[in-house]
Design a protein around this motif. Structure first.
Motif, PDB file in Angstrom:
ATOM      1  N   ARG A 262     -32.861 -18.538  81.184  1.00 36.37           N
ATOM      2  CA  ARG A 262     -33.720 -18.297  82.342  1.00 36.37           C
ATOM      3  C   ARG A 262     -34.879 -19.282  82.398  1.00 36.37           C
ATOM      4  O   ARG A 262     -35.274 -19.742  83.475  1.00 36.37           O
ATOM      5  N   THR A 263     -35.434 -19.604  81.247  1.00 35.07           N
ATOM      6  CA  THR A 263     -36.612 -20.467  81.204  1.00 35.07           C
ATOM      7  C   THR A 263     -36.288 -21.907  81.580  1.00 35.07           C
ATOM      8  O   THR A 263     -37.085 -22.574  82.253  1.00 35.07           O
TER       9      THR A 263
ATOM     10  N   SER B 244     -33.063 -15.606  77.284  1.00 38.36           N
ATOM     11  CA  SER B 244     -34.419 -15.982  77.682  1.00 38.36           C
ATOM     12  C   SER B 244     -34.529 -17.488  77.915  1.00 38.36           C
ATOM     13  O   SER B 244     -35.213 -17.933  78.838  1.00 38.36           O
ATOM     14  N   LEU B 245     -33.836 -18.292  77.089  1.00 33.14           N
ATOM     15  CA  LEU B 245     -33.857 -19.738  77.299  1.00 33.14           C
ATOM     16  C   LEU B 245     -33.046 -20.132  78.520  1.00 33.14           C
ATOM     17  O   LEU B 245     -33.409 -21.085  79.221  1.00 33.14           O
TER      18      LEU B 245
ATOM     19  N   ARG C  52     -38.327 -16.067  68.509  1.00 35.63           N
ATOM     20  CA  ARG C  52     -38.762 -16.021  69.902  1.00 35.63           C
ATOM     21  C   ARG C  52     -38.541 -17.399  70.516  1.00 35.63           C
ATOM     22  O   ARG C  52     -39.431 -18.257  70.477  1.00 35.63           O
TER      23      ARG C  52
ATOM     24  N   TRP D 271     -28.655 -20.735  67.956  1.00 35.17           N
ATOM     25  CA  TRP D 271     -28.847 -20.457  69.372  1.00 35.17           C
ATOM     26  C   TRP D 271     -27.657 -20.916  70.210  1.00 35.17           C
ATOM     27  O   TRP D 271     -27.611 -20.651  71.405  1.00 35.17           O
TER      28      TRP D 271
ATOM     29  N   VAL E 283     -38.406 -18.639  73.556  1.00 40.05           N
ATOM     30  CA  VAL E 283     -39.268 -19.123  74.631  1.00 40.05           C
ATOM     31  C   VAL E 283     -40.609 -19.581  74.072  1.00 40.05           C
ATOM     32  O   VAL E 283     -41.163 -20.605  74.510  1.00 40.05           O
ATOM     33  N   ARG E 284     -41.131 -18.857  73.077  1.00 38.68           N
ATOM     34  CA  ARG E 284     -42.382 -19.276  72.443  1.00 38.68           C
ATOM     35  C   ARG E 284     -42.205 -20.634  71.771  1.00 38.68           C
ATOM     36  O   ARG E 284     -43.083 -21.509  71.852  1.00 38.68           O
TER      37      ARG E 284
END
Length: 393
Positions: A257-258, A254-255, A191, A247, A193-194
């Motif tokens: 976007r974050t 998700s990254l 995960r 990655w 983003v976590r």
């Protein structure tokens, strides 16, 4: 910065297979990363030129007489660069370090880093830094002999901008030892983003704890900027994690976007924090040290902005500026580490050369920055072609 600070990349039509991207990473020929490294080093040289003439930042030459408009215009980008500008290079170095250990093992990786980082650091402390300090004293009108700087006791020396290399050497040693004890294994994406927010939290806690002993504005022993080390270490670790979890070359969606959202929110929060501190009549030093809520808030902003900036810059350069570099640009990029090593002497020598001219500080800054960037990169490119230099840098 070190020429091996290279990463895998995503071409415009999609990510290349990892088995083809990793040889590029090891050879240090990824165009997007070459451009990013060169972009940051140019910014570092410009910031140090501004420190001589415009902005109140410690440097070898301090001839600041710029008007309030110039100070206002340059203060924000210069201070932002000083606070956050080197984090992406630590991120890239952690990324390359994980790849290098995966290919060559921890012992060989560490041996290379000791040579590539340790020898230039020693050369700077012994000769290059004292030469820059002597030139700066000449600009200030002090007629001390060069020998008094070159032969000064170790306790009176500092590492100057090479604090980056000193920190990187320590992080590389720690990472090599950790991977010797517990080798890295391929891991699932997990995960991301976590993990991003976990990194932000860890960085904020470390920032606040370190700033209690070494304030953000205090250079620390030999000017190694200990207050910056939590940010630098977490950025390095983030790059290593990104490599170990595959990655990259393409960040997880998700990254992607974050990162820009976190960067925007972090910058807005930092501006709001500064405005609230000033509006309440507080001391700006409350942001950087001590048991103050402002320091805790600044630490959180540092975590968000630093990690988001690393991810955003890598993603942007990989997606937009990944075409092969022209010959001259590739040579300039290969010499960027040498340019970083030599630029304090170049800037100080240029300041001494124009010291007798009745120019306004703004014009002196423009001349020293423009010529200094060009000359530093040119000298770095030439130095990188020398066999005995190329083996180290």
């Amino acid at each position: 910065m070190p020429g091996h600070l290279a990463v895998t990349c995503r071409a415009r039509r999609g990510p290349p297979p990892l088995d083809r991207a990793r040889p590029q990473l090891e050879a240090g020929r990824v165009p997007a990363v070459d451009r990013l490294r060169l972009f940051i080093i140019i910014g570092v040289i410009a910031v140090h030129a501004a420190a001589s003439y415009v902005v109140q930042v410690g440097w070898y030459v301090e001839q600041r007489s710029a008007g309030p408009v110039a100070v206002l215009v340059f203060s924000v980008p210069v201070y932002a660069g000083l606070i956050f500008g080197l984090a992406p290079l630590f991120f890239l170095s952690g990324w390359w370090s994980a790849e290098s250990i995966r290919r060559h093992g921890a012992a060989r990786y560490l041996g290379r880093r000791m040579v590539r980082l340790g020898l230039p650091l020693a050369a700077y402390v012994v000769l290059i830094g004292p030469l820059a300090a002597w030139l700066g004293s000449r600009v200030a009108g002090v007629a001390s002999p060069l020998s008094s700087f070159v032969l000064a006791p170790i306790g009176r020396r500092d590492v100057g901008p090479m604090w980056f290399v000193a920190a990187l050497l320590v992080f590389s040693l720690c990472y090599a030892v950790a991977r010797s004890v517990r080798p890295g294994r391929p891991r699932p994406h997990g995960r991301p983003v976590r993990l991003f927010w976990l990194g932000v939290l860890v960085l904020a806690v470390l920032d606040f704890a370190v700033w209690l002993h070494w304030g953000y504005l205090a250079p620390g022993p030999w000017s190694v900027n200990i207050a910056h080390w939590p940010q630098s270490g977490i950025a390095f670790a983030a790059g290593a994690v990104a490599a170990e979890r595959d990655w990259l070359p393409e960040l997880p969606a998700s990254l992607r976007r974050t990162a820009p959202r976190g960067l925007g929110l972090g910058l807005l929060a930092l501006l709001g924090l500064a405005a609230a501190t000033i509006g309440a009549g507080g001391d700006y030093t409350d942001l950087a040290s001590g048991w103050h809520w402002q320091a805790a808030a600044f630490a959180i902003c540092d975590g968000v902005i630093s990690l988001a900036l690393c991810l955003w810059l890598v993603a942007m350069f990989v997606s937009r500026w990944n075409a092969p570099l022209p010959g001259w640009a590739a040579a300039t990029s290969r010499g960027s580490y040498a340019a970083y090593l030599l630029h304090p002497v170049v800037l100080a020598a240029l300041s001494l050369a124009i010291a007798g001219l009745a120019w306004p500080a703004e014009a002196e800054f423009a001349a020293v920055a423009g010529i200094g960037i060009t000359l530093s990169l040119a000298l770095g490119s030439v130095a990188a072609r020398l066999p005995w230099v190329r083996a180290v840098l």
